[in-house]
Design a protein around this motif. Structure first.
Motif, PDB file in Angstrom:
ATOM      1  N   ASP A 142       0.848  -1.189   0.000  1.00 27.02           N
ATOM      2  CA  ASP A 142       0.000   0.000   0.000  1.00 27.02           C
ATOM      3  C   ASP A 142       0.890   1.248   0.000  1.00 27.02           C
ATOM      4  OD1 ASP A 142      -1.700   2.071   0.532  1.00 27.02           O
ATOM      5  OD2 ASP A 142      -2.936   0.929   1.940  1.00 27.02           O
ATOM      6  N   VAL A 143       0.993   1.884  -1.148  1.00 28.23           N
ATOM      7  CA  VAL A 143       1.894   3.027  -1.296  1.00 28.23           C
ATOM      8  C   VAL A 143       1.446   4.206  -0.435  1.00 28.23           C
ATOM      9  CG1 VAL A 143       2.881   4.647  -2.938  1.00 28.23           C
ATOM     10  CG2 VAL A 143       2.489   2.301  -3.609  1.00 28.23           C
ATOM     11  N   ASN A 144       0.120   4.449  -0.406  1.00 25.18           N
ATOM     12  CA  ASN A 144      -0.381   5.594   0.367  1.00 25.18           C
ATOM     13  C   ASN A 144      -0.072   5.440   1.840  1.00 25.18           C
ATOM     14  OD1 ASN A 144      -1.414   6.918  -1.813  1.00 25.18           O
ATOM     15  ND2 ASN A 144      -3.356   5.775  -1.724  1.00 25.18           N
ATOM     16  N   ALA A 200       2.321   3.776   3.119  1.00 26.58           N
ATOM     17  CA  ALA A 200       3.755   3.973   3.321  1.00 26.58           C
ATOM     18  C   ALA A 200       4.077   5.463   3.378  1.00 26.58           C
ATOM     19  CB  ALA A 200       4.529   3.310   2.191  1.00 26.58           C
ATOM     20  N   ARG A 201       3.455   6.245   2.481  1.00 32.23           N
ATOM     21  CA  ARG A 201       3.719   7.692   2.477  1.00 32.23           C
ATOM     22  C   ARG A 201       3.256   8.328   3.779  1.00 32.23           C
ATOM     23  NH1 ARG A 201       2.252   8.099  -3.185  1.00 32.23           N
ATOM     24  NH2 ARG A 201       4.232   7.971  -4.275  1.00 32.23           N
ATOM     25  N   GLU A 202       2.029   7.973   4.213  1.00 31.43           N
ATOM     26  CA  GLU A 202       1.499   8.538   5.465  1.00 31.43           C
ATOM     27  C   GLU A 202       2.435   8.234   6.624  1.00 31.43           C
ATOM     28  OE1 GLU A 202      -2.521   7.274   6.357  1.00 31.43           O
ATOM     29  OE2 GLU A 202      -3.062   7.953   4.345  1.00 31.43           O
ATOM     30  N   MET A 203       2.875   6.962   6.645  1.00 33.27           N
ATOM     31  CA  MET A 203       3.757   6.541   7.721  1.00 33.27           C
ATOM     32  C   MET A 203       5.011   7.405   7.734  1.00 33.27           C
ATOM     33  SD  MET A 203       6.693   4.738   8.146  1.00 33.27           S
ATOM     34  CE  MET A 203       6.948   3.448   6.967  1.00 33.27           C
ATOM     35  N   CYS A 204       5.568   7.631   6.556  1.00 37.43           N
ATOM     36  CA  CYS A 204       6.827   8.373   6.498  1.00 37.43           C
ATOM     37  C   CYS A 204       6.640   9.810   6.989  1.00 37.43           C
ATOM     38  CB  CYS A 204       7.374   8.372   5.087  1.00 37.43           C
ATOM     39  SG  CYS A 204       7.930   6.739   4.598  1.00 37.43           S
ATOM     40  N   SER A 205       5.435  10.354   6.834  1.00 36.59           N
ATOM     41  CA  SER A 205       5.243  11.732   7.277  1.00 36.59           C
ATOM     42  C   SER A 205       5.263  11.823   8.800  1.00 36.59           C
ATOM     43  CB  SER A 205       3.935  12.289   6.724  1.00 36.59           C
ATOM     44  OG  SER A 205       2.862  11.624   7.314  1.00 36.59           O
ATOM     45  N   MET A 206       5.046  10.683   9.484  1.00 37.83           N
ATOM     46  CA  MET A 206       5.111  10.707  10.943  1.00 37.83           C
ATOM     47  C   MET A 206       6.538  10.945  11.434  1.00 37.83           C
ATOM     48  SD  MET A 206       2.457   7.643  11.627  1.00 37.83           S
ATOM     49  CE  MET A 206       3.054   7.091  13.154  1.00 37.83           C
ATOM     50  N   ILE A 227      11.880   1.550   5.380  1.00 38.34           N
ATOM     51  CA  ILE A 227      10.959   0.479   4.983  1.00 38.34           C
ATOM     52  C   ILE A 227       9.895   1.058   4.059  1.00 38.34           C
ATOM     53  CG2 ILE A 227       9.216  -1.154   5.795  1.00 38.34           C
ATOM     54  CD1 ILE A 227      10.819  -1.628   8.245  1.00 38.34           C
ATOM     55  N   GLY A 228       9.358   2.225   4.454  1.00 38.31           N
ATOM     56  CA  GLY A 228       8.331   2.873   3.630  1.00 38.31           C
ATOM     57  C   GLY A 228       8.843   3.157   2.224  1.00 38.31           C
ATOM     58  N   GLU A 229      10.063   3.696   2.141  1.00 45.64           N
ATOM     59  CA  GLU A 229      10.640   3.992   0.829  1.00 45.64           C
ATOM     60  C   GLU A 229      10.755   2.721  -0.003  1.00 45.64           C
ATOM     61  OE1 GLU A 229      14.342   5.826   1.741  1.00 45.64           O
ATOM     62  OE2 GLU A 229      13.395   7.701   2.379  1.00 45.64           O
ATOM     63  N   ASN A 230      11.174   1.629   0.662  1.00 46.53           N
ATOM     64  CA  ASN A 230      11.316   0.368  -0.068  1.00 46.53           C
ATOM     65  C   ASN A 230       9.984  -0.164  -0.560  1.00 46.53           C
ATOM     66  OD1 ASN A 230      14.083  -0.219  -0.206  1.00 46.53           O
ATOM     67  ND2 ASN A 230      14.092  -0.504   2.007  1.00 46.53           N
TER      68      ASN A 230
END
Lengths: 461, 218
Positions: B143-145, B147-153, B202-205
């Motif tokens: 789930d790309v979205n 992953a992006r949300e997670m990275c913003s944390m 991990i999110g980037e991957n």
């Protein structure tokens, strides 16, 4: 007419019909030619034509069309429309066939309804269960996860069925226990901590699925987080109480040993030591008395007396008792009771104790030259309220839910200087509760605290 | 080996990564919990538990390398295998940081923490743990979205970290008595911040795996 012909042609029934017609026709022509010598070929054809036509018409009406309807109806039944009925009521074999197929469909429908109902009922039970249920097959793929688990473990997935269990419930121990239950075909009970992301403790029963050829395991999860927390509170209580008792005891023992070692000879020193021992003994006695009365109220061994209590008198008495202690530190005590504060029915000693403990705390945690105010009256909900507020050090927000716990200390280092037993608020809370009331606290660090007791208004019978 | 077998072993590797992930999530929680409650027993358990994580790590790495060597996957298949390796490495680093936190807990035991920013640690750790959880969830669901949300944390974690840093330094400047605990506090908050960074990796991957694009989200 034209339509009927087109229907007839389109229905594909004309092909067997044509072959029947042709067969009968050829057979009859041959018969004619063979039987009568005077019949020539063209006459035989002429005679045979209407006969063959009539005969094949009868075959069409009596056999072919009913068979076609039966075949269409049975195909529709196979697709799931079991309400379809074949409307052929003739008394011959075809009629029998139609009736049997109708019966078959009817029975099938009943059985399916029964199974569906059973399935719905089981699903409703699983959905409304408070315990979580997870079922996996022998390859550890999810067969079923009920909503309780989805809620508790935060599982958000459209189609989790058929996925590997690690992909759905990512928990090493959980999966290992499933493995063990599968391998040994034995029931297992384990306590498992799950981070969701706050830690929760579940007691999980893993049971191998029997009676299905695909095998598998059912796990039933029960949330026992609260019970674990209670255990922890109890453990902390024991740790605290032993500490509270040991501190004065160590002091007493120390001074006694010094006295025995010869300090007893010096009258002045021994008197000072004995005073210290006396203070420490008082402190222990106070703690034990408080513990005792708390346990009495908690175990409901004491029945609160039912007598008329005039709150203004109680407050006055308490303020008089504290006036000296407050005066020494320049703290002003004020009471603002509503003049028509109702007479309440309660245990006067217990209520006095509530006020004493609250005022004592308020003075203890006030800065010098502060003020403590007691207010009272009728609350909006028709109860009576009594509040004690100070402008002292206040209570940090994270400690607010715990201050009524026995021996809970906001600041472990500081509160021992104030010399409380650590049981005061626990006693207050229990007294208020046995009177059917409640206590609330409102506090801001650095600004002060306000404790409000609400009691129901009762009449003496 | 058939395509079916290939996919099966890929799935097995993914499941192994999730298993290791669950152990790492647990280790982070236990380590921070031990640090906050001065619980030496569970700190020691985190340190010994790391050996198990390292074992699993090597096992999965072997499986991945064997798969690449014998199957020579192309395109997306290759990305799955390679990102698997990278996510593994991130998880392993996180577990090491959890051990570091547990060590700090043992060193500080017996000295109640009173330095002010200590209260920020649970909040920070909770965010970091959520990032790890979301990262692994995003990996499972591709789930790309998410992953992006997670990275913003990660920005929040970085912000808390800088606050803790300033606060701790000013506390230490004002009161030399808290320097030791202040120093450990800084270490621990730094480890947590690093854990959050690895979660971002991990999110980037996950994004690279699903879209083939490389994104710097840190």
């Amino acid at each position: 007419m034209f339509n009927r012909i087109r229907n007839f042609a389109g229905s594909m029934i004309w092909r067997p019909m044509a072959s029947y017609f042709f067969l009968i026709f050829v057979f009859y022509v041959a018969l004619r030619l063979y039987a009568d010598d005077d019949v020539n070929a063209s006459r035989a054809v002429l005679i045979s034509l209407p006969f063959a036509a009539a005969l094949s018409w009868i075959i069409l009406k009596k056999i072919m069309q009913p068979l076609k309807e039966i075949s269409e109806a049975s195909r529709e039944m196979a697709r799931g429309n079991l309400d379809r009925e074949i409307r052929i009521y003739s008394n011959d074999e075809i009629g029998n066939l139609a009736r049997n197929i109708n019966f078959l469909a009817h029975r099938l429908k009943l059985t399916i309804d029964e199974i569906t109902e059973e399935k719905d009922r089981i699903r409703a039970i699983l959905n409304s269960m408070g315990d979580g249920v997870v079922a996996v097959d022998r390859d550890r793929r999810v067969l079923l996860v009920n909503p309780a688990v989805e809620r508790a473990l935060n599982i958000s997935g459209e189609s989790i069925r058929g996925k590997d269990i690690v992909g759905v419930i990512r928990h090493y121990e959980f999966e290992n226990n499933i493995k063990a239950a599968l391998q040994n075909q034995k029931e297992l009970t384990r306590e498992i901590q799950v981070l969701t992301p706050d830690p929760k403790v579940y007691r999980v029963l893993f049971t191998p699925l029997k009676g299905t050829d695909r095998g598998g395991v059912v796990a039933v999860l029960r949330d026992i987080t609260e019970r674990r927390q209670l255990d922890q509170v109890r453990a902390e209580f024991i740790a605290n109480i032993s500490h509270e008792l040991r501190t004065p005891l160590t002091t007493i023992k120390g001074f006694l040993e010094t006295l025995l070692d010869g300090a007893l000879e010096d009258r002045k020193i021994s008197l000072r030591f004995l005073r210290i021992i006396d203070t420490e003994t008082d402190r222990m006695k106070r703690l034990i008395d408080d513990l005792f009365s708390l346990s009495n109220i908690e175990s409901r061994k004491v029945i609160p007396a039912r007598e008329e209590v005039r709150m203004s008198e109680v407050v006055e008495k308490v303020l008089a008792a504290f006036s000296q202690a407050a005066g020494e530190r320049g703290i002003r005590l004020a009471s603002r009771l509503d003049p028509d504060f109702p007479v309440i029915v309660a245990d006067e000693d217990m209520i006095t104790r509530v006020v004493v403990n609250l005022v004592d705390n308020a003075i203890k945690y006030s800065q010098d030259r502060g003020r403590v105010v007691i207010e009272g009256g009728r609350s909006e909900g028709g109860e009576v309220f009594l509040s004690v507020s100070d402008r002292g050090i206040g209570i940090p927000e994270e400690s607010l839910p715990r201050i009524f716990e026995r021996l809970y200390r906001v600041d472990k280092a500081r509160s021992r200087e104030y010399g409380g037993s650590g049981l005061g608020l626990a006693i207050v809370k229990h007294i208020v509760e046995v009177h059917g009331g409640r206590i609330e606290v409102d506090s801001r660090p650095g600004l002060g605290s306000r404790f409000t007791v609400y009691l129901p208004v009762k009449q003496l019978p | 080996m058939s395509r079916y077998m290939y996919e099966k072993s890929l799935r097995e590797i993914q499941n192994d990564i999730l298993r290791m992930g669950s152990l790492v999530e647990r280790a982070i929680f236990d380590a921070v919990d031990a640090f906050m409650n001065q619980d030496v027993t569970s700190a020691a358990a985190v340190i010994t538990g790391d050996e198990r994580i390292d074992e699993i790590y090597l096992e999965i790495e072997d499986k991945c390398i064997k798969l690449i060597a014998t199957q020579q996957p192309m395109a997306k298949d290759l990305r799955v295998a390679v990102t698997g390796l990278k996510i593994l490495a991130s998880l392993e680093r996180m577990a090491d940081h959890a051990v570091d936190i547990a060590r700090a807990a043992i060193c500080l035991s017996g000295h109640p923490m009173s330095i002010r920013p200590i209260h920020e640690i649970p909040r920070m750790a909770r965010l970091a743990r959520r990032m790890v959880k979301e990262g692994l969830d995003a990996y499972v669901q591709r789930d790309v979205n998410r992953a992006r949300e997670m990275c913003s944390m990660d920005d929040q974690v970085d912000f808390i970290f800088s606050q803790v840093f300033k606060d701790a330094v000013s506390c230490m400047a004002g009161n030399p008595g808290v320097v030791t605990q202040g120093a450990y506090l800084l270490y621990v908050s730094r480890y947590i911040e690093r854990i959050a960074d690895h979660a971002t990796n991990i999110g980037e991957n996950v994004i690279y795996l699903t879209t083939g694009e490389r994104r710097e989200l840190n």
